[in-house]
Write a protein that holds these residues in place. Structure first.
Motif, PDB file in Angstrom:
ATOM      1  N   THR A 162       0.855  -1.178   0.000  1.00 37.89           N
ATOM      2  CA  THR A 162       0.000   0.000   0.000  1.00 37.89           C
ATOM      3  C   THR A 162       0.893   1.231   0.000  1.00 37.89           C
ATOM      4  O   THR A 162       1.843   1.299   0.765  1.00 37.89           O
ATOM      5  CB  THR A 162      -0.880   0.015   1.276  1.00 37.89           C
ATOM      6  OG1 THR A 162      -1.628  -1.189   1.321  1.00 37.89           O
ATOM      7  CG2 THR A 162      -1.813   1.199   1.277  1.00 37.89           C
ATOM      8  N   TYR A 163       0.594   2.184  -0.861  1.00 37.89           N
ATOM      9  CA  TYR A 163       1.417   3.390  -0.918  1.00 37.89           C
ATOM     10  C   TYR A 163       0.570   4.599  -1.265  1.00 37.89           C
ATOM     11  O   TYR A 163      -0.552   4.475  -1.765  1.00 37.89           O
ATOM     12  CB  TYR A 163       2.546   3.234  -1.947  1.00 37.89           C
ATOM     13  CG  TYR A 163       2.088   3.302  -3.381  1.00 37.89           C
ATOM     14  CD1 TYR A 163       2.153   4.495  -4.092  1.00 37.89           C
ATOM     15  CD2 TYR A 163       1.568   2.189  -4.016  1.00 37.89           C
ATOM     16  CE1 TYR A 163       1.723   4.567  -5.409  1.00 37.89           C
ATOM     17  CE2 TYR A 163       1.145   2.251  -5.323  1.00 37.89           C
ATOM     18  CZ  TYR A 163       1.217   3.433  -6.024  1.00 37.89           C
ATOM     19  OH  TYR A 163       0.780   3.504  -7.319  1.00 37.89           O
ATOM     20  N   LYS A 164       1.109   5.754  -0.962  1.00 41.30           N
ATOM     21  CA  LYS A 164       0.516   7.035  -1.329  1.00 41.30           C
ATOM     22  C   LYS A 164       1.620   7.903  -1.894  1.00 41.30           C
ATOM     23  O   LYS A 164       2.751   7.871  -1.419  1.00 41.30           O
ATOM     24  CB  LYS A 164      -0.089   7.756  -0.110  1.00 41.30           C
ATOM     25  CG  LYS A 164      -1.243   7.031   0.540  1.00 41.30           C
ATOM     26  CD  LYS A 164      -2.467   7.126  -0.300  1.00 41.30           C
ATOM     27  CE  LYS A 164      -3.615   6.431   0.430  1.00 41.30           C
ATOM     28  NZ  LYS A 164      -4.753   6.189  -0.403  1.00 41.30           N
ATOM     29  N   LYS A 165       1.287   8.688  -2.922  1.00 40.99           N
ATOM     30  CA  LYS A 165       2.257   9.616  -3.481  1.00 40.99           C
ATOM     31  C   LYS A 165       1.891  11.012  -2.995  1.00 40.99           C
ATOM     32  O   LYS A 165       0.769  11.482  -3.189  1.00 40.99           O
ATOM     33  CB  LYS A 165       2.229   9.562  -5.012  1.00 40.99           C
ATOM     34  CG  LYS A 165       3.301  10.413  -5.646  1.00 40.99           C
ATOM     35  CD  LYS A 165       3.358  10.202  -7.152  1.00 40.99           C
ATOM     36  CE  LYS A 165       4.503  11.045  -7.718  1.00 40.99           C
ATOM     37  NZ  LYS A 165       4.634  10.851  -9.163  1.00 40.99           N
ATOM     38  N   VAL A 166       2.851  11.654  -2.334  1.00 40.92           N
ATOM     39  CA  VAL A 166       2.663  13.000  -1.823  1.00 40.92           C
ATOM     40  C   VAL A 166       3.758  13.855  -2.455  1.00 40.92           C
ATOM     41  O   VAL A 166       4.940  13.691  -2.152  1.00 40.92           O
ATOM     42  CB  VAL A 166       2.760  13.049  -0.282  1.00 40.92           C
ATOM     43  CG1 VAL A 166       2.587  14.475   0.214  1.00 40.92           C
ATOM     44  CG2 VAL A 166       1.734  12.121   0.355  1.00 40.92           C
ATOM     45  N   GLY A 167       3.356  14.770  -3.330  1.00 40.55           N
ATOM     46  CA  GLY A 167       4.343  15.520  -4.078  1.00 40.55           C
ATOM     47  C   GLY A 167       5.134  14.561  -4.932  1.00 40.55           C
ATOM     48  O   GLY A 167       4.571  13.782  -5.686  1.00 40.55           O
ATOM     49  N   GLY A 168       6.438  14.548  -4.805  1.00 40.81           N
ATOM     50  CA  GLY A 168       7.268  13.628  -5.558  1.00 40.81           C
ATOM     51  C   GLY A 168       7.713  12.424  -4.748  1.00 40.81           C
ATOM     52  O   GLY A 168       8.542  11.649  -5.203  1.00 40.81           O
ATOM     53  N   LEU A 169       7.198  12.262  -3.528  1.00 43.34           N
ATOM     54  CA  LEU A 169       7.638  11.182  -2.647  1.00 43.34           C
ATOM     55  C   LEU A 169       6.571  10.101  -2.526  1.00 43.34           C
ATOM     56  O   LEU A 169       5.371  10.388  -2.494  1.00 43.34           O
ATOM     57  CB  LEU A 169       7.968  11.715  -1.250  1.00 43.34           C
ATOM     58  CG  LEU A 169       9.105  12.703  -1.150  1.00 43.34           C
ATOM     59  CD1 LEU A 169       9.211  13.228   0.280  1.00 43.34           C
ATOM     60  CD2 LEU A 169      10.414  12.066  -1.565  1.00 43.34           C
ATOM     61  N   MET A 170       7.036   8.853  -2.422  1.00 45.92           N
ATOM     62  CA  MET A 170       6.151   7.715  -2.175  1.00 45.92           C
ATOM     63  C   MET A 170       6.242   7.348  -0.699  1.00 45.92           C
ATOM     64  O   MET A 170       7.331   7.286  -0.136  1.00 45.92           O
ATOM     65  CB  MET A 170       6.570   6.502  -3.001  1.00 45.92           C
ATOM     66  CG  MET A 170       6.554   6.740  -4.472  1.00 45.92           C
ATOM     67  SD  MET A 170       4.872   6.824  -5.063  1.00 45.92           S
ATOM     68  CE  MET A 170       5.158   6.697  -6.807  1.00 45.92           C
ATOM     69  N   TYR A 171       5.086   7.109  -0.094  1.00 45.87           N
ATOM     70  CA  TYR A 171       5.023   6.655   1.292  1.00 45.87           C
ATOM     71  C   TYR A 171       4.304   5.311   1.320  1.00 45.87           C
ATOM     72  O   TYR A 171       3.300   5.110   0.639  1.00 45.87           O
ATOM     73  CB  TYR A 171       4.280   7.673   2.166  1.00 45.87           C
ATOM     74  CG  TYR A 171       5.047   8.949   2.369  1.00 45.87           C
ATOM     75  CD1 TYR A 171       5.944   9.077   3.421  1.00 45.87           C
ATOM     76  CD2 TYR A 171       4.885  10.039   1.517  1.00 45.87           C
ATOM     77  CE1 TYR A 171       6.656  10.233   3.611  1.00 45.87           C
ATOM     78  CE2 TYR A 171       5.611  11.209   1.703  1.00 45.87           C
ATOM     79  CZ  TYR A 171       6.483  11.288   2.764  1.00 45.87           C
ATOM     80  OH  TYR A 171       7.197  12.447   2.952  1.00 45.87           O
ATOM     81  N   TYR A 172       4.841   4.387   2.133  1.00 46.81           N
ATOM     82  CA  TYR A 172       4.327   3.018   2.173  1.00 46.81           C
ATOM     83  C   TYR A 172       3.841   2.679   3.581  1.00 46.81           C
ATOM     84  O   TYR A 172       4.421   3.080   4.562  1.00 46.81           O
ATOM     85  CB  TYR A 172       5.433   2.032   1.787  1.00 46.81           C
ATOM     86  CG  TYR A 172       5.964   2.282   0.394  1.00 46.81           C
ATOM     87  CD1 TYR A 172       5.464   1.601  -0.679  1.00 46.81           C
ATOM     88  CD2 TYR A 172       6.955   3.242   0.196  1.00 46.81           C
ATOM     89  CE1 TYR A 172       5.940   1.845  -1.966  1.00 46.81           C
ATOM     90  CE2 TYR A 172       7.436   3.485  -1.075  1.00 46.81           C
ATOM     91  CZ  TYR A 172       6.927   2.792  -2.146  1.00 46.81           C
ATOM     92  OH  TYR A 172       7.405   3.048  -3.398  1.00 46.81           O
ATOM     93  N   ARG A 173       2.771   1.913   3.621  1.00 45.83           N
ATOM     94  CA  ARG A 173       2.245   1.428   4.898  1.00 45.83           C
ATOM     95  C   ARG A 173       2.959   0.185   5.336  1.00 45.83           C
ATOM     96  O   ARG A 173       3.283  -0.668   4.586  1.00 45.83           O
ATOM     97  CB  ARG A 173       0.782   1.079   4.728  1.00 45.83           C
ATOM     98  CG  ARG A 173      -0.012   2.009   5.500  1.00 45.83           C
ATOM     99  CD  ARG A 173      -1.411   1.656   5.604  1.00 45.83           C
ATOM    100  NE  ARG A 173      -1.837   2.798   6.399  1.00 45.83           N
ATOM    101  CZ  ARG A 173      -2.987   2.973   6.869  1.00 45.83           C
ATOM    102  NH1 ARG A 173      -3.916   2.129   6.616  1.00 45.83           N
ATOM    103  NH2 ARG A 173      -3.285   4.011   7.581  1.00 45.83           N
TER     104      ARG A 173
END
Length: 80
Positions: A69-80
């Motif tokens: 699971t991930y979210k893209k915020v701006g140019g960064l990827m964040y993962y759960r």
């Protein structure tokens, strides 16, 4: 007093023992740190790669096939 010779093999064995001990101490330190620092809910890409010991390409494949699971915020990827 007896003179014992230290061989190259002795030094290699000693080095291997030290490296093993350092690895065990590192694991213990990580466990203690985890006890006092609750895990964050979202991690950055480099943190996930380091944690899982995977390459950027493998991480991208896991993103593409829905494994993580991930979210893209701006140019960064964040993962759960």
């Amino acid at each position: 007093m007896k003179n014992d010779m230290v061989t190259q093999k002795d030094l290699e064995n000693f080095k291997n023992e030290i490296v093993k001990e350092i690895g065990e101490l590192r694991k213990l330190l990580e466990q203690v740190t985890a006890m006092f620092n609750p895990p964050r809910q979202w991690l950055k890409s480099y943190e996930v790669r380091d944690l899982m010991g995977i390459s950027g390409g493998t991480l991208q494949n896991m993103r593409n096939n829905g494994t993580l699971t991930y979210k893209k915020v701006g140019g960064l990827m964040y993962y759960r």
